[in-house]
Design a protein around this motif. Sequence first.
Motif, PDB file in Angstrom:
ATOM      1  N   ALA A   1       0.703  -1.104  -0.019  1.00 19.34           N
ATOM      2  CA  ALA A   1      -0.093  -0.023  -0.012  1.00 19.34           C
ATOM      3  C   ALA A   1       0.879   1.203  -0.061  1.00 19.34           C
ATOM      4  CB  ALA A   1      -1.038  -0.028   1.335  1.00 19.34           C
ATOM      5  N   LEU A   2       1.907   1.274   0.921  1.00 14.68           N
ATOM      6  CA  LEU A   2       2.768   2.424   0.749  1.00 14.68           C
ATOM      7  C   LEU A   2       3.454   2.628  -0.414  1.00 14.68           C
ATOM      8  CD1 LEU A   2       4.434   1.781   4.290  1.00 14.68           C
ATOM      9  CD2 LEU A   2       3.005   3.820   3.724  1.00 14.68           C
ATOM     10  N   ARG A   3       3.792   1.519  -1.198  1.00 14.82           N
ATOM     11  CA  ARG A   3       4.634   1.705  -2.398  1.00 14.82           C
ATOM     12  C   ARG A   3       3.437   2.280  -3.573  1.00 14.82           C
ATOM     13  NH1 ARG A   3       9.111  -0.868  -4.579  1.00 14.82           N
ATOM     14  NH2 ARG A   3      10.389  -1.664  -2.726  1.00 14.82           N
ATOM     15  N   ASN A   4       2.256   1.865  -3.380  1.00 17.11           N
ATOM     16  CA  ASN A   4       0.954   2.279  -4.141  1.00 17.11           C
ATOM     17  C   ASN A   4       0.750   3.811  -4.121  1.00 17.11           C
ATOM     18  OD1 ASN A   4       0.451   0.173  -5.952  1.00 17.11           O
ATOM     19  ND2 ASN A   4      -0.649  -0.656  -4.355  1.00 17.11           N
ATOM     20  N   ILE A   5       1.350   4.385  -2.844  1.00 15.68           N
ATOM     21  CA  ILE A   5       1.033   5.856  -2.830  1.00 15.68           C
ATOM     22  C   ILE A   5       2.240   6.675  -3.006  1.00 15.68           C
ATOM     23  CG2 ILE A   5      -1.395   5.515  -1.316  1.00 15.68           C
ATOM     24  CD1 ILE A   5       0.622   6.314   1.159  1.00 15.68           C
ATOM     25  N   GLY A   6       3.168   5.956  -3.271  1.00 18.31           N
ATOM     26  CA  GLY A   6       4.574   6.750  -3.780  1.00 18.31           C
ATOM     27  C   GLY A   6       5.873   6.480  -2.786  1.00 18.31           C
ATOM     28  N   PHE A   7       5.908   5.593  -1.878  1.00 17.35           N
ATOM     29  CA  PHE A   7       6.852   5.387  -1.036  1.00 17.35           C
ATOM     30  C   PHE A   7       7.570   4.222  -1.923  1.00 17.35           C
ATOM     31  CE2 PHE A   7       4.094   7.277   2.211  1.00 17.35           C
ATOM     32  CZ  PHE A   7       5.407   7.956   3.066  1.00 17.35           C
ATOM     33  N   GLU A   8       8.944   4.727  -2.302  1.00 16.87           N
ATOM     34  CA  GLU A   8       9.402   3.772  -3.241  1.00 16.87           C
ATOM     35  C   GLU A   8      10.603   2.784  -2.709  1.00 16.87           C
ATOM     36  OE1 GLU A   8      11.255   5.966  -6.310  1.00 16.87           O
ATOM     37  OE2 GLU A   8       9.300   6.832  -7.077  1.00 16.87           O
ATOM     38  N   ASN A   9      10.963   3.233  -1.328  1.00 20.97           N
ATOM     39  CA  ASN A   9      12.097   2.363  -0.631  1.00 20.97           C
ATOM     40  C   ASN A   9      11.512   1.586   0.431  1.00 20.97           C
ATOM     41  OD1 ASN A   9      14.182   3.147  -2.571  1.00 20.97           O
ATOM     42  ND2 ASN A   9      14.368   5.188  -1.429  1.00 20.97           N
ATOM     43  N   VAL A  10      10.389   1.049   0.222  1.00 20.90           N
ATOM     44  CA  VAL A  10       9.885   0.265   1.499  1.00 20.90           C
ATOM     45  C   VAL A  10       9.920  -1.283   1.068  1.00 20.90           C
ATOM     46  CG1 VAL A  10       8.519   1.934   2.318  1.00 20.90           C
ATOM     47  CG2 VAL A  10       7.303   0.403   0.634  1.00 20.90           C
ATOM     48  N   TYR A  11      10.147  -2.156   2.010  1.00 20.83           N
ATOM     49  CA  TYR A  11      10.159  -3.558   1.885  1.00 20.83           C
ATOM     50  C   TYR A  11       9.500  -4.264   2.998  1.00 20.83           C
ATOM     51  CZ  TYR A  11      14.033  -1.883  -1.275  1.00 20.83           C
ATOM     52  OH  TYR A  11      14.498  -1.272  -2.410  1.00 20.83           O
ATOM     53  N   ALA A  12       9.200  -5.178   2.745  1.00 22.98           N
ATOM     54  CA  ALA A  12       8.478  -6.359   3.741  1.00 22.98           C
ATOM     55  C   ALA A  12       9.722  -7.200   4.169  1.00 22.98           C
ATOM     56  CB  ALA A  12       7.091  -6.580   3.392  1.00 22.98           C
ATOM     57  N   THR A  13       9.443  -7.617   5.519  1.00 22.61           N
ATOM     58  CA  THR A  13      10.384  -8.548   5.870  1.00 22.61           C
ATOM     59  C   THR A  13       9.694 -10.021   5.733  1.00 22.61           C
ATOM     60  OG1 THR A  13      11.251  -7.310   7.873  1.00 22.61           O
ATOM     61  CG2 THR A  13      11.684  -9.673   8.069  1.00 22.61           C
ATOM     62  N   LYS A  14      10.443 -10.908   4.887  1.00 23.68           N
ATOM     63  CA  LYS A  14       9.612 -12.112   4.401  1.00 23.68           C
ATOM     64  C   LYS A  14       9.655 -12.920   5.616  1.00 23.68           C
ATOM     65  CE  LYS A  14      10.044 -15.708   1.064  1.00 23.68           C
ATOM     66  NZ  LYS A  14      10.841 -16.389  -0.011  1.00 23.68           N
ATOM     67  N   GLY A  15       8.480 -13.460   5.985  1.00 20.35           N
ATOM     68  CA  GLY A  15       8.352 -14.200   7.038  1.00 20.35           C
ATOM     69  C   GLY A  15       8.046 -13.399   8.554  1.00 20.35           C
ATOM     70  N   GLY A  16       8.288 -11.999   8.578  1.00 21.58           N
ATOM     71  CA  GLY A  16       8.067 -11.438   9.467  1.00 21.58           C
ATOM     72  C   GLY A  16       9.279 -11.380  10.601  1.00 21.58           C
ATOM     73  N   LEU A  17       8.748 -11.249  11.909  1.00 24.57           N
ATOM     74  CA  LEU A  17       9.931 -11.459  13.288  1.00 24.57           C
ATOM     75  C   LEU A  17       9.857 -13.017  13.274  1.00 24.57           C
ATOM     76  CD1 LEU A  17       8.633  -8.620  15.520  1.00 24.57           C
ATOM     77  CD2 LEU A  17      10.888  -8.831  14.193  1.00 24.57           C
ATOM     78  N   ALA A  18       8.821 -13.750  13.037  1.00 25.55           N
ATOM     79  CA  ALA A  18       9.128 -15.261  13.298  1.00 25.55           C
ATOM     80  C   ALA A  18      10.342 -15.837  12.441  1.00 25.55           C
ATOM     81  CB  ALA A  18       7.768 -15.927  12.847  1.00 25.55           C
ATOM     82  N   ALA A  19      10.284 -15.456  11.291  1.00 24.24           N
ATOM     83  CA  ALA A  19      11.272 -15.878  10.135  1.00 24.24           C
ATOM     84  C   ALA A  19      12.584 -15.169  10.829  1.00 24.24           C
ATOM     85  CB  ALA A  19      10.930 -15.565   8.701  1.00 24.24           C
TER      86      ALA A  19
END
Length: 106
Positions: free
Chosen positions: A77-95
């Motif tokens: 959603a952040l990328r869709n509103i213009g934030f280009e340098n955002v990433y999600a941690t694959k698997g989150g904190l558990a991973a």
Amino acid sequence: LIPPDKLVTAIKNGEDLVLLDVRTKGEQSIVGLTYPNSLSMPMNEVFKPENLAQIPTDKKVVLTCQSGVRCTVIATALRNIGFENVYATKGGLAALIQYLSAKTAF
């Protein structure tokens, strides 16, 4: 998505990044981030104008949550509103926790 090993490598290499925890305040009170450049915004509060203003646009921002689902939704959603340098941690904190050990953390 950024896998746990790449996130740990970036931190070890001193990469200028911000960690953004989108879990609830209750979750954060039990297990919280201690990384110096970290922000905590529950998922339902990220898109408030005052919170969007806190998210840097000049450096990499890595979102995290418990399992990776919420942070992936918010990062998209952040990328869709213009934030280009955002990433999600694959698997989150558990991973991330599963990946980390005394050897991999240092």
